[in-house]
Design a protein around this motif. Structure first.
Motif, PDB file in Angstrom:
ATOM      1  N   UNK A 210      38.691  50.753  45.799  1.00  0.00           N
ATOM      2  CA  UNK A 210      39.834  51.143  44.974  1.00  0.00           C
ATOM      3  C   UNK A 210      40.348  49.929  44.215  1.00  0.00           C
ATOM      4  N   UNK A 211      40.998  50.195  43.119  1.00  0.00           N
ATOM      5  CA  UNK A 211      41.544  49.120  42.282  1.00  0.00           C
ATOM      6  C   UNK A 211      42.903  48.701  42.829  1.00  0.00           C
ATOM      7  N   UNK A 212      43.514  47.714  42.188  1.00  0.00           N
ATOM      8  CA  UNK A 212      44.866  47.271  42.525  1.00  0.00           C
ATOM      9  C   UNK A 212      44.942  46.699  43.937  1.00  0.00           C
ATOM     10  N   UNK A 213      43.995  45.816  44.282  1.00  0.00           N
ATOM     11  CA  UNK A 213      43.948  45.261  45.634  1.00  0.00           C
ATOM     12  C   UNK A 213      43.400  43.839  45.560  1.00  0.00           C
ATOM     13  N   UNK A 214      44.298  42.857  45.589  1.00  0.00           N
ATOM     14  CA  UNK A 214      43.911  41.457  45.410  1.00  0.00           C
ATOM     15  C   UNK A 214      42.930  40.981  46.470  1.00  0.00           C
ATOM     16  N   UNK A 215      43.119  41.384  47.725  1.00  0.00           N
ATOM     17  CA  UNK A 215      42.251  40.913  48.805  1.00  0.00           C
ATOM     18  C   UNK A 215      40.920  41.643  48.858  1.00  0.00           C
ATOM     19  N   UNK A 216      40.826  42.762  48.132  1.00  0.00           N
ATOM     20  CA  UNK A 216      39.591  43.556  48.127  1.00  0.00           C
ATOM     21  C   UNK A 216      39.246  43.905  46.672  1.00  0.00           C
ATOM     22  N   UNK A 217      38.826  42.916  45.899  1.00  0.00           N
ATOM     23  CA  UNK A 217      38.580  43.154  44.471  1.00  0.00           C
ATOM     24  C   UNK A 217      37.548  44.257  44.260  1.00  0.00           C
ATOM     25  N   UNK A 218      37.854  45.185  43.386  1.00  0.00           N
ATOM     26  CA  UNK A 218      36.925  46.277  43.128  1.00  0.00           C
ATOM     27  C   UNK A 218      35.605  45.750  42.560  1.00  0.00           C
ATOM     28  N   UNK A 219      35.666  44.588  41.924  1.00  0.00           N
ATOM     29  CA  UNK A 219      34.453  43.983  41.377  1.00  0.00           C
ATOM     30  C   UNK A 219      33.446  43.661  42.472  1.00  0.00           C
ATOM     31  N   UNK A 220      33.937  43.375  43.692  1.00  0.00           N
ATOM     32  CA  UNK A 220      33.025  43.071  44.798  1.00  0.00           C
ATOM     33  C   UNK A 220      32.185  44.287  45.167  1.00  0.00           C
ATOM     34  N   UNK A 221      32.825  45.444  45.234  1.00  0.00           N
ATOM     35  CA  UNK A 221      32.095  46.663  45.573  1.00  0.00           C
ATOM     36  C   UNK A 221      31.119  47.039  44.467  1.00  0.00           C
TER      37      UNK A 221
END
Length: 260
Positions: A210-221
């Motif tokens: 999901x977007x809007x998550x600094x600790x889990x960047x959507x770009x990583x997924x």
């Protein structure tokens, strides 16, 4: 609740339901409780839930803490339970541990679900590592006001209520206070040595982000999706916008992966 021992450490775990075994791993700072709050029982599925090193009721070895050691902990649990192959899912840190297991022990993983990835083949970005460092130093003194005074806190406060709560809730967790060093160690670790190992994955892989998550960047997924052949990828609503919808989506796609 049951326990087993591995490499001199004690681990707590629970098994519930009957059917195909699913190991579902919690995120950094979480515990089995996190999975219990998310997972909706699926008919024909046996949930295997464990507190990973330094979380919940499980021990920790800070000298050897890594994604390899945490992956080996899960394999030790499978050996303890007499399981040769399982479905494997993980959130954030749990996703990184799951990816580590899938690349090092592919024969033990039937299908893989990665939720809100926070690592790739590189350590977390300096910006995120600094937030964890500032939080850890405040946890060391058990002083949340010290964290409030940092630029890191001001940054996450502006960006996301969910992320802010995730960090501040660490101060309510005696395990996080006691094992604050894990927040200094793991953000600088990598779950896989290179992209090359991803190309060898043959089991079905699903990625949720999901977007809007600094600790889990959507770009990583998206990055992992790009480099894992045959992986499927879905974007879901973030917790700030719809926490209930987020939980429902995770369970929908988990059930979809297990049933296909």
């Amino acid at each position: 609740m049951s326990e087993f021992r591995h490499n001199g450490l004690r681990f707590h775990y629970e098994v519930s339901g009957e059917g195909n075994p699913l190991v579902f791993l919690h995120g950094l700072g979480g515990s089995m409780v996190q999975i219990k709050k998310i997972y909706e029982p699926i008919s024909g599925v046996q949930l295997i839930n464990m507190d990973q090193q330094g979380h919940g009721e499980s021990d920790i070895d800070l000298e050897t803490l890594s994604f390899d050691s945490m992956g080996d902990d899960v394999i030790a649990l499978l050996e303890h339970l007499g399981l040769q192959q399982v479905y494997l899912a993980g959130i954030s840190m749990g996703a990184a541990v799951s990816l580590n297991i899938a690349t090092r022990y592919p024969q033990r993983v039937k299908k893989l679900l990665l939720i809100r990835n926070a690592w790739t083949n590189e350590a977390q970005p300096d910006e995120v590592q600094q937030i964890f460092k500032d939080c850890a130093m405040a946890l060391k003194d058990n002083d949340i006001e010290k964290f409030y005074a940092t630029d890191s806190y001001k940054k996450i406060f502006r960006l996301s209520a969910y992320t802010t709560n995730a960090f501040t809730n660490y101060f309510k967790d005696p395990v996080s206070v006691r094992n604050y060093k894990k927040y200094l160690i793991l953000p600088n670790k990598v779950p896989i040595p290179s992209l090359a190992v991803l190309k060898k994955l043959r089991m079905p892989v699903m990625i949720i982000a999901n977007d809007n998550d600094l600790a889990h960047p959507i770009a990583y997924s998206r990055y992992l999706h790009e480099h894992i052949s045959g992986a499927v990828y879905y974007e879901i609503v973030d917790k700030d916008k719809d926490a209930v919808g987020h939980r429902e989506a995770v369970n929908f796609y988990l059930q979809k992966l297990l049933s296909e």
